[in-house]
Design a protein around this motif. Sequence first.
Motif, PDB file in Angstrom:
ATOM      1  N   GLY A 134       0.792  -1.211   0.000  1.00 51.56           N
ATOM      2  CA  GLY A 134       0.000   0.000   0.000  1.00 51.56           C
ATOM      3  C   GLY A 134       0.829   1.268   0.000  1.00 51.56           C
ATOM      4  N   LEU A 135       1.947   1.255  -0.720  1.00 52.78           N
ATOM      5  CA  LEU A 135       2.858   2.399  -0.747  1.00 52.78           C
ATOM      6  C   LEU A 135       2.827   3.141  -2.078  1.00 52.78           C
ATOM      7  CD1 LEU A 135       5.892   0.751   1.086  1.00 52.78           C
ATOM      8  CD2 LEU A 135       4.428   2.555   1.992  1.00 52.78           C
ATOM      9  N   GLU A 136       1.832   2.875  -2.918  1.00 55.30           N
ATOM     10  CA  GLU A 136       1.716   3.645  -4.156  1.00 55.30           C
ATOM     11  C   GLU A 136       1.540   5.125  -3.809  1.00 55.30           C
ATOM     12  OE1 GLU A 136      -0.366   1.088  -3.379  1.00 55.30           O
ATOM     13  OE2 GLU A 136      -0.848  -0.108  -5.158  1.00 55.30           O
ATOM     14  N   GLY A 137       2.260   5.974  -4.525  1.00 54.65           N
ATOM     15  CA  GLY A 137       2.245   7.395  -4.225  1.00 54.65           C
ATOM     16  C   GLY A 137       3.343   7.824  -3.274  1.00 54.65           C
ATOM     17  N   PHE A 138       4.053   6.853  -2.711  1.00 58.07           N
ATOM     18  CA  PHE A 138       5.157   7.148  -1.784  1.00 58.07           C
ATOM     19  C   PHE A 138       6.512   7.151  -2.488  1.00 58.07           C
ATOM     20  CE2 PHE A 138       1.958   6.430   1.266  1.00 58.07           C
ATOM     21  CZ  PHE A 138       2.416   6.758   2.535  1.00 58.07           C
ATOM     22  N   GLU A 139       6.522   6.867  -3.796  1.00 57.73           N
ATOM     23  CA  GLU A 139       7.796   6.639  -4.484  1.00 57.73           C
ATOM     24  C   GLU A 139       8.811   7.746  -4.243  1.00 57.73           C
ATOM     25  OE1 GLU A 139       4.597   4.698  -7.101  1.00 57.73           O
ATOM     26  OE2 GLU A 139       4.795   6.360  -5.687  1.00 57.73           O
ATOM     27  N   ASP A 140       8.390   8.977  -4.293  1.00 51.06           N
ATOM     28  CA  ASP A 140       9.312  10.104  -4.184  1.00 51.06           C
ATOM     29  C   ASP A 140       9.304  10.754  -2.795  1.00 51.06           C
ATOM     30  OD1 ASP A 140      10.159   9.873  -6.862  1.00 51.06           O
ATOM     31  OD2 ASP A 140       8.377  10.967  -7.544  1.00 51.06           O
ATOM     32  N   ARG A 141       8.619  10.110  -1.851  1.00 50.42           N
ATOM     33  CA  ARG A 141       8.616  10.646  -0.491  1.00 50.42           C
ATOM     34  C   ARG A 141      10.005  10.490   0.129  1.00 50.42           C
ATOM     35  NH1 ARG A 141       3.462  10.172   2.053  1.00 50.42           N
ATOM     36  NH2 ARG A 141       4.507  10.664   4.025  1.00 50.42           N
ATOM     37  N   ILE A 142      10.381  11.422   0.987  1.00 50.56           N
ATOM     38  CA  ILE A 142      11.668  11.360   1.685  1.00 50.56           C
ATOM     39  C   ILE A 142      11.551  10.346   2.829  1.00 50.56           C
ATOM     40  CG2 ILE A 142      13.418  12.664   2.942  1.00 50.56           C
ATOM     41  CD1 ILE A 142      13.068  13.495   0.017  1.00 50.56           C
ATOM     42  N   THR A 143      12.409   9.357   2.834  1.00 43.53           N
ATOM     43  CA  THR A 143      12.284   8.276   3.815  1.00 43.53           C
ATOM     44  C   THR A 143      12.337   8.786   5.248  1.00 43.53           C
ATOM     45  OG1 THR A 143      14.670   7.861   3.615  1.00 43.53           O
ATOM     46  CG2 THR A 143      13.205   6.482   2.297  1.00 43.53           C
ATOM     47  N   TYR A 144      13.178   9.769   5.500  1.00 46.93           N
ATOM     48  CA  TYR A 144      13.369  10.221   6.875  1.00 46.93           C
ATOM     49  C   TYR A 144      12.269  11.151   7.355  1.00 46.93           C
ATOM     50  CZ  TYR A 144      17.798   7.986   6.131  1.00 46.93           C
ATOM     51  OH  TYR A 144      18.760   7.054   5.840  1.00 46.93           O
ATOM     52  N   ASN A 145      11.327  11.510   6.460  1.00 42.64           N
ATOM     53  CA  ASN A 145      10.170  12.307   6.851  1.00 42.64           C
ATOM     54  C   ASN A 145       8.934  11.459   7.109  1.00 42.64           C
ATOM     55  OD1 ASN A 145      11.605  14.691   6.698  1.00 42.64           O
ATOM     56  ND2 ASN A 145      10.966  15.143   4.593  1.00 42.64           N
TER      57      ASN A 145
END
Length: 284
Positions: A134-145
């Motif tokens: 369920g991580l679609e849309g998270f591809e470019d999210r900053i991991t540490y945020n």
Amino acid sequence: MKAIEIEGLSFQYRNQEAGYALEDVSLNVEEGEFLGIVGETGAGKTTLLSAMSGVIPHHTNGEKEGVVHVKGKPVEEYASLYEMAVDVSLVLDSPENQLFNLHVFDEIIWGPENLGLDREEILDRGNRALELFGLEGFEDRITYNLSGGEKQKVAIASIYALNPDIVLLDEPTSQLDPIGTEMVFEAIDKLIEEGVTIVMVEHKIEEMAKYADRIAVLQDGSLRRVDETCSFFLEGDAHGIAPPQVTELGQRLREAGVDDVAVPLTLNESIDEYTRLLQRRGIK
């Protein structure tokens, strides 16, 4: 073939003054099983996962006796932890210690890239992991945020992308709130649906009772009991491991003479059972 076979395992860390971290442990884990491991701090749980994952002896040295087979192969016969990661992978309690990339998708495909897979296979595995957890849309999210639960989901997704048959988890929800904990167990449930073998050290008994097939309890480095989850909590000595609160309530009702109550293990079971109990007594 068993996923993991352990026979007569004892281990003493180098420079450990006295005693063994593990002593004469024998344990089998079936393919596709979810085995929960419980016990007090210092009981040897993390050491046992280290032996299953090959950290012992490939990274951590000490006095070791007995044998550990992963998918029928002694852990000593693997050339390295890198080679073992294809068969068995370890998720730590703190996701920050396992996140190496700035963006989520880069993190998820980092393992397959290091395996030298072709680009199409790498992207397929990454996209499959995004979908599964369920991580679609998270591809470019900053991991540490990300939140704690989201970070742990990404860590588990990155392990899944390696396509191991066995996943070991060392208290993956220890730093998470209830929402984060539920996110992680939902991710683990996806692994179970995929047929992955799960071995998990965890203190949150309610979740273990809901998901685990069997429970093993370690005490002072020794394996005290292994049993199916239902039998573990409802029958015999649990060696000081308290049952889920809903189970404890059912047991106390039985002790008080309420013979027509079925003792539940999970919250959903308890809602159904205690609702029926009230209805039988004319209480709405």
